[in-house]
Write an enzyme that holds these catalytic residues in place. Sequence first.
Site, PDB file in Angstrom:
ATOM      1  N   ASP A  62      27.243  43.903  42.951  1.00 38.94           N
ATOM      2  CA  ASP A  62      28.661  43.958  42.611  1.00 38.94           C
ATOM      3  C   ASP A  62      29.119  45.406  42.782  1.00 38.94           C
ATOM      4  O   ASP A  62      28.286  46.322  42.881  1.00 38.94           O
ATOM      5  CB  ASP A  62      28.847  43.494  41.160  1.00 38.94           C
ATOM      6  CG  ASP A  62      30.253  43.678  40.658  1.00 38.94           C
ATOM      7  OD1 ASP A  62      31.190  43.221  41.338  1.00 38.94           O
ATOM      8  OD2 ASP A  62      30.423  44.304  39.590  1.00 38.94           O
ATOM      9  N   ASP A  89      32.575  47.161  41.142  1.00 33.66           N
ATOM     10  CA  ASP A  89      33.160  47.744  39.931  1.00 33.66           C
ATOM     11  C   ASP A  89      32.269  47.493  38.718  1.00 33.66           C
ATOM     12  O   ASP A  89      31.925  46.350  38.399  1.00 33.66           O
ATOM     13  CB  ASP A  89      34.549  47.153  39.676  1.00 33.66           C
ATOM     14  CG  ASP A  89      35.562  47.592  40.727  1.00 33.66           C
ATOM     15  OD1 ASP A  89      35.695  48.805  40.942  1.00 33.66           O
ATOM     16  OD2 ASP A  89      36.205  46.713  41.327  1.00 33.66           O
TER      17      ASP A  89
END
Length: 238
Positions: free
Chosen positions: A35, A37
């Site tokens: 991922d 953020d």
Amino acid sequence: MTNAPNAPTAPTAPRESPDTSNTLLGRVFEAVLFDMDGTLVDSTNAVNRSWRRWADEAGLGESFQGARHGVPARQMLATLVPADQVDQAVVRLTELELADTGDIAILPGAGELLASIPEHRRAIVTSATRALCLVRLTAAGVPTVATVVTIEETSRGKPFPEPFLAAAARLGVDPARCLVVEDAPAGLEAARAAGCATIGVEGTHAAADLVADLVVPGLDRLRILVQDDGVRFELLPA
């Protein structure tokens, strides 16, 4: 006159030993899907500022409880404004987010971990748009990654499995041989639905909120061992 005895030396705190019993640490994975953020990049303040400004402009006031991290913006906006206003809301929020790169930074250990994984075995999978993803990666100084799956490239975003399935397909690997590194419950749910193994990273959410095969306080606690058939993880002492 006798000299006073030397004061006793305080014992040195023992270095915390990593838990090497976790079965995930012994497995070999063909690819690692990150991922962005909250996992590679600390953009929390920028995200919160952009959403707060959008909410104020939209007149939501104190009724707005904040952004739900790890979920595509469109999905959340659809719960906040009438259906005929969603497109306009997405455009305005995107403008605000693209303009706010203040204090966005790479998270500890992220650069080293990414750099240690061969290009054909790594990908970034994000709920952000491609434009926003590139802006934040650049602002944070994240090493360039060739395979990046953004929200425009899948029919449904997290918590649905499509983003991770798309990343595995682009790398040409079986999702069951992939490891997902995520900071948000929605992302971990998507990874499990895709059949991937999971590592949860504390920060945006507490460890108790992360359902994963292994939960770590940060990427600086992990090290990659590269093999001919894939990569293995080691857990480092604190």
